[in-house]
Design a protein around this motif. Structure first.
Motif, PDB file in Angstrom:
ATOM      1  N   UNK B   1       0.832  -1.206   0.000  1.00 43.53           N
ATOM      2  CA  UNK B   1       0.000   0.000   0.000  1.00 43.53           C
ATOM      3  C   UNK B   1       0.866   1.255   0.000  1.00 43.53           C
ATOM      4  N   UNK B   2       0.500   2.177  -0.862  1.00 44.13           N
ATOM      5  CA  UNK B   2       1.221   3.437  -0.922  1.00 44.13           C
ATOM      6  C   UNK B   2       0.770   4.324   0.230  1.00 44.13           C
ATOM      7  N   UNK B   3       1.688   5.168   0.719  1.00 47.66           N
ATOM      8  CA  UNK B   3       1.381   6.073   1.821  1.00 47.66           C
ATOM      9  C   UNK B   3       0.856   7.389   1.284  1.00 47.66           C
ATOM     10  N   UNK B   4      -0.292   7.334   0.659  1.00 47.35           N
ATOM     11  CA  UNK B   4      -0.922   8.532   0.134  1.00 47.35           C
ATOM     12  C   UNK B   4      -2.388   8.511   0.544  1.00 47.35           C
ATOM     13  N   UNK B   5      -2.852   9.601   1.121  1.00 43.64           N
ATOM     14  CA  UNK B   5      -4.142   9.639   1.785  1.00 43.64           C
ATOM     15  C   UNK B   5      -5.006  10.741   1.202  1.00 43.64           C
ATOM     16  N   UNK B   6      -6.293  10.439   1.133  1.00 46.48           N
ATOM     17  CA  UNK B   6      -7.245  11.435   0.658  1.00 46.48           C
ATOM     18  C   UNK B   6      -8.418  11.517   1.625  1.00 46.48           C
ATOM     19  N   UNK B   7      -8.825  12.725   1.916  1.00 46.81           N
ATOM     20  CA  UNK B   7     -10.023  12.938   2.727  1.00 46.81           C
ATOM     21  C   UNK B   7     -10.830  14.087   2.148  1.00 46.81           C
ATOM     22  N   UNK B   8     -12.160  14.031   2.242  1.00 44.74           N
ATOM     23  CA  UNK B   8     -12.914  12.857   2.704  1.00 44.74           C
ATOM     24  C   UNK B   8     -12.954  11.775   1.636  1.00 44.74           C
ATOM     25  N   UNK B   9     -13.377  10.600   1.984  1.00 46.01           N
ATOM     26  CA  UNK B   9     -13.546   9.549   0.982  1.00 46.01           C
ATOM     27  C   UNK B   9     -14.828   9.766   0.192  1.00 46.01           C
ATOM     28  N   UNK B  10     -15.846  10.268   0.848  1.00 39.70           N
ATOM     29  CA  UNK B  10     -17.128  10.547   0.198  1.00 39.70           C
ATOM     30  C   UNK B  10     -17.621  11.909   0.668  1.00 39.70           C
ATOM     31  N   UNK B  11     -18.225  12.658  -0.255  1.00 37.99           N
ATOM     32  CA  UNK B  11     -18.727  13.982   0.086  1.00 37.99           C
ATOM     33  C   UNK B  11     -19.973  14.274  -0.725  1.00 37.99           C
ATOM     34  N   UNK B  12     -21.058  14.586  -0.024  1.00 38.81           N
ATOM     35  CA  UNK B  12     -22.296  15.024  -0.662  1.00 38.81           C
ATOM     36  C   UNK B  12     -22.525  16.466  -0.228  1.00 38.81           C
ATOM     37  N   UNK B  13     -22.677  17.346  -1.196  1.00 32.93           N
ATOM     38  CA  UNK B  13     -22.733  18.765  -0.872  1.00 32.93           C
ATOM     39  C   UNK B  13     -23.672  19.475  -1.830  1.00 32.93           C
ATOM     40  N   UNK B  14     -24.191  20.606  -1.375  1.00 36.83           N
ATOM     41  CA  UNK B  14     -25.121  21.355  -2.193  1.00 36.83           C
ATOM     42  C   UNK B  14     -24.428  22.309  -3.150  1.00 36.83           C
ATOM     43  N   UNK B  15     -25.140  22.670  -4.197  1.00 36.85           N
ATOM     44  CA  UNK B  15     -24.615  23.597  -5.198  1.00 36.85           C
ATOM     45  C   UNK B  15     -24.225  24.929  -4.573  1.00 36.85           C
ATOM     46  N   UNK B  16     -23.095  25.444  -5.010  1.00 38.92           N
ATOM     47  CA  UNK B  16     -22.630  26.748  -4.553  1.00 38.92           C
ATOM     48  C   UNK B  16     -21.686  26.713  -3.374  1.00 38.92           C
ATOM     49  N   UNK B  17     -21.534  25.556  -2.746  1.00 41.70           N
ATOM     50  CA  UNK B  17     -20.648  25.449  -1.588  1.00 41.70           C
ATOM     51  C   UNK B  17     -19.191  25.387  -2.034  1.00 41.70           C
ATOM     52  N   UNK B  18     -18.332  25.887  -1.153  1.00 42.08           N
ATOM     53  CA  UNK B  18     -16.889  25.782  -1.385  1.00 42.08           C
ATOM     54  C   UNK B  18     -16.383  24.512  -0.722  1.00 42.08           C
ATOM     55  N   UNK B  19     -15.583  23.746  -1.450  1.00 41.87           N
ATOM     56  CA  UNK B  19     -15.059  22.513  -0.880  1.00 41.87           C
ATOM     57  C   UNK B  19     -13.564  22.399  -1.138  1.00 41.87           C
TER      58      UNK B  19
END
Lengths: 114, 114
Positions: B1-19
């Motif tokens: 396994x490579x030591x590379x991480x991503x967060x979040x794994x899942x994201x549900x968000x409304x239109x117009x939001x900054x992420x």
């Protein structure tokens, strides 16, 4: 523009048989060609790399060929196992001069049945 | 396994939001990449970085932006999310070994914009 074609239809194969996947590309031959495995919901994992001046590369049950005349790479999984079921991606690697950027194909899904 | 991480794994968000999608690697790799992948489709390079304070746009036009203030961190930001941004976002890093370069991928972030 450069195009990469991998068979979009899933490859169903019986356990123990050899799976053969193709990767065809247009225009220029890359410096290297890489193959990755991607499982559902995961990032791709590097498997093999072959240089433009190499005809064949092997790693355990995997074999890759690279024919710059045909503009094609073949990826073989011998003695396939259900654990080999995944999507396999080929990627053209344009070498150091192009910053080693990769151009990916759409992948071929392999399903190995016990 | 490579030591590379991503967060979040899942994201549900409304239109117009900054992420902001986070990506970190502990391997000390100079090169990092962001890809966008729709289900069953190719990975498309949207941003890359060759080191701290270096960022470039990839082959696929994207409304997102990136920054590289630290070697290990390569966040991607969408100022105003739209449904067309719904996709999977994959982060990768790479290292050159013996003249060859391969990419290590994180697990991805699945983004759904309502």
């Amino acid at each position: 523009s450069q195009k990469i074609e991998q068979n979009s239809e899933a490859l169903n194969i019986q356990e123990g048989k050899t799976a053969t996947l193709t990767c065809n590309y247009t225009n220029y031959s890359p410096a290297y060609l890489q193959w990755y495995r991607q499982d559902p919901g995961r990032g791709p994992v590097f498997l093999l790399l072959i240089r433009e001046n190499e005809k064949e590369k092997r790693k355990e049950r995997l074999k890759v060929t690279f024919d710059t005349t045909l503009k094609q790479s073949l990826f073989h999984i011998t003695a396939s196992q259900p654990a080999d079921s995944a999507t396999y991606l080929c990627a053209l690697d344009w070498g150091k001069a192009a910053g080693n950027k990769l151009t990916f194909g759409g992948g071929t899904r392999v399903l190995v049945k016990p | 396994e490579a030591d590379i991480y991503q967060t979040p794994r899942y994201l549900v968000i409304g239109t117009g939001k900054k992420i902001t999608l986070e990506c970190s690697q502990t391997m000390g790799h100079d090169k990092m990449y962001w890809y966008q992948q729709d289900p069953g489709m190719e990975l498309h390079l949207i941003h890359y970085s060759y080191g701290v304070n270096s960022t470039e746009k990839g082959d696929l036009s994207s409304e997102s932006t990136v920054s590289r203030i630290r070697t290990e961190h390569f966040p991607l930001t969408l100022e105003s999310a739209r449904p067309s941004h719904t996709s999977q976002y994959l982060c990768a890093s790479s290292v050159r070994t013996g003249g060859l370069e391969t990419q290590y991928f994180g697990p991805g972030t699945r983004l759904l914009v309502l």
